[in-house]
Design a protein around this motif. Structure first.
Motif, PDB file in Angstrom:
ATOM      1  N   ASN A  30       0.749  -1.143   0.023  1.00  0.00           N
ATOM      2  CA  ASN A  30      -0.102  -0.072   0.022  1.00  0.00           C
ATOM      3  C   ASN A  30       0.853   1.254  -0.011  1.00  0.00           C
ATOM      4  O   ASN A  30       0.268   2.349   0.087  1.00  0.00           O
TER       5      ASN A  30
ATOM      6  N   TRP B 258      -0.021   4.038  -2.734  1.00  0.00           N
ATOM      7  CA  TRP B 258      -1.286   3.732  -3.417  1.00  0.00           C
ATOM      8  C   TRP B 258      -2.354   4.501  -2.298  1.00  0.00           C
ATOM      9  O   TRP B 258      -2.056   4.470  -0.914  1.00  0.00           O
ATOM     10  N   LEU B 259      -3.120   5.034  -2.669  1.00  0.00           N
ATOM     11  CA  LEU B 259      -4.263   5.776  -1.671  1.00  0.00           C
ATOM     12  C   LEU B 259      -5.498   4.688  -1.652  1.00  0.00           C
ATOM     13  O   LEU B 259      -5.809   4.368  -2.662  1.00  0.00           O
ATOM     14  N   SER B 260      -6.289   4.846  -0.421  1.00  0.00           N
ATOM     15  CA  SER B 260      -7.487   4.257  -0.438  1.00  0.00           C
ATOM     16  C   SER B 260      -8.576   5.126  -1.381  1.00  0.00           C
ATOM     17  O   SER B 260      -8.191   6.311  -1.875  1.00  0.00           O
ATOM     18  N   GLY B 261      -9.572   4.304  -1.811  1.00  0.00           N
ATOM     19  CA  GLY B 261     -10.668   5.265  -2.822  1.00  0.00           C
ATOM     20  C   GLY B 261     -11.154   6.268  -1.921  1.00  0.00           C
ATOM     21  O   GLY B 261     -11.022   7.426  -2.866  1.00  0.00           O
ATOM     22  N   GLU B 262     -11.388   6.246  -0.805  1.00  0.00           N
ATOM     23  CA  GLU B 262     -11.801   7.419  -0.105  1.00  0.00           C
ATOM     24  C   GLU B 262     -10.849   8.668  -0.098  1.00  0.00           C
ATOM     25  O   GLU B 262     -11.125   9.822  -0.316  1.00  0.00           O
ATOM     26  N   ASP B 263      -9.276   8.130   0.399  1.00  0.00           N
ATOM     27  CA  ASP B 263      -8.461   9.202   0.276  1.00  0.00           C
ATOM     28  C   ASP B 263      -8.099   9.749  -1.008  1.00  0.00           C
ATOM     29  O   ASP B 263      -7.805  10.943  -1.106  1.00  0.00           O
ATOM     30  N   LEU B 264      -8.331   8.900  -2.170  1.00  0.00           N
ATOM     31  CA  LEU B 264      -8.103   9.371  -3.410  1.00  0.00           C
ATOM     32  C   LEU B 264      -9.010  10.315  -3.880  1.00  0.00           C
ATOM     33  O   LEU B 264      -8.749  11.611  -4.268  1.00  0.00           O
ATOM     34  N   ASP B 265     -10.369  10.234  -3.455  1.00  0.00           N
ATOM     35  CA  ASP B 265     -11.429  11.244  -3.777  1.00  0.00           C
ATOM     36  C   ASP B 265     -11.239  12.442  -2.796  1.00  0.00           C
ATOM     37  O   ASP B 265     -11.286  13.617  -3.429  1.00  0.00           O
ATOM     38  N   TYR B 266     -10.647  12.314  -1.602  1.00  0.00           N
ATOM     39  CA  TYR B 266     -10.343  13.507  -0.880  1.00  0.00           C
ATOM     40  C   TYR B 266      -9.274  14.447  -1.570  1.00  0.00           C
ATOM     41  O   TYR B 266      -9.499  15.471  -1.825  1.00  0.00           O
TER      42      TYR B 266
ATOM     43  N   ASN C 212       2.369   7.271  -9.344  1.00  0.00           N
ATOM     44  CA  ASN C 212       2.159   6.981  -8.048  1.00  0.00           C
ATOM     45  C   ASN C 212       3.456   7.601  -7.213  1.00  0.00           C
ATOM     46  O   ASN C 212       4.812   7.968  -7.737  1.00  0.00           O
TER      47      ASN C 212
END
Length: 180
Positions: free
Chosen positions: A11, A14-22, A70
């Motif tokens: 990881n 990489w960002l989690s989906g939530e972190d990427l949206d933020y 990345n």
């Protein structure tokens, strides 16, 4: 001091989906886009490769090889990763020694912009990458269509490129002095 690239499997980078949206709502995201080409032995452009895929609404669209850079990843590694992901491991891309993009594209989430990405503000480094091997599309691509410059400039085909990417394709064809 040697800096190592984070391991995506752990990881790192990489960002989690939530972190990427933020992050997408607050910071421009760096992307690469690669337009695969087939060259004649003389070095002249013969064919341009465009991916055929279905968008979120199930509509068939054309696309470039593309993706995020990345954290800690070199541009060369990013291009290789996305080329293999979209074209398959036997595409045999030939990245140049100097990774100067053919153009830079800026996408905006604001409607009416020349280039649009509804998810984010993104800056993309656009490369032309000769490939000499067999392309076996992976991930979301259904096929790689190899088109002459004249075929690539067909108005119906240009409409299949989303977000204003037809402008980028026209720019690339002009940069390569390949207008039919």
């Amino acid at each position: 001091m040697r800096v190592s690239t984070p391991d995506p499997e752990s990881n790192g980078g990489w960002l989690s989906g939530e972190d990427l949206d933020y992050v997408r709502r607050r910071v421009p995201i760096l992307y690469v886009e690669a337009i695969p080409v087939r060259l004649a032995p003389s070095g002249e452009l013969e064919h341009i490769g465009l991916l055929l895929q279905a968008n979120e609404d199930g509509v068939m669209t054309r696309a470039f090889v593309s993706g995020r850079v990345n954290y800690g990843e070199s541009l060369r590694d990013t291009l290789n990763r996305h080329l293999e992901k979209d074209l398959g491991p036997m595409a045999l891309p030939q990245l140049p020694a100097c990774l100067t993009p053919v153009t830079v594209a800026e996408y905006s989430p604001i409607p009416g912009a020349r280039l649009v990405d509804e998810r984010q503000h993104a800056v993309s480094l656009v490369y032309v990458v000769p490939v000499s091997g067999e392309c076996d599309p992976c991930e979301n691509a259904l096929e790689v269509s190899w088109l002459t410059p004249g075929e690539a400039l067909d108005p119906d085909l240009l409409e299949e490129l989303e977000g204003g990417r037809a402008r980028i394709l026209k720019t690339v064809i002009g940069q390569l002095s390949a207008w039919p």
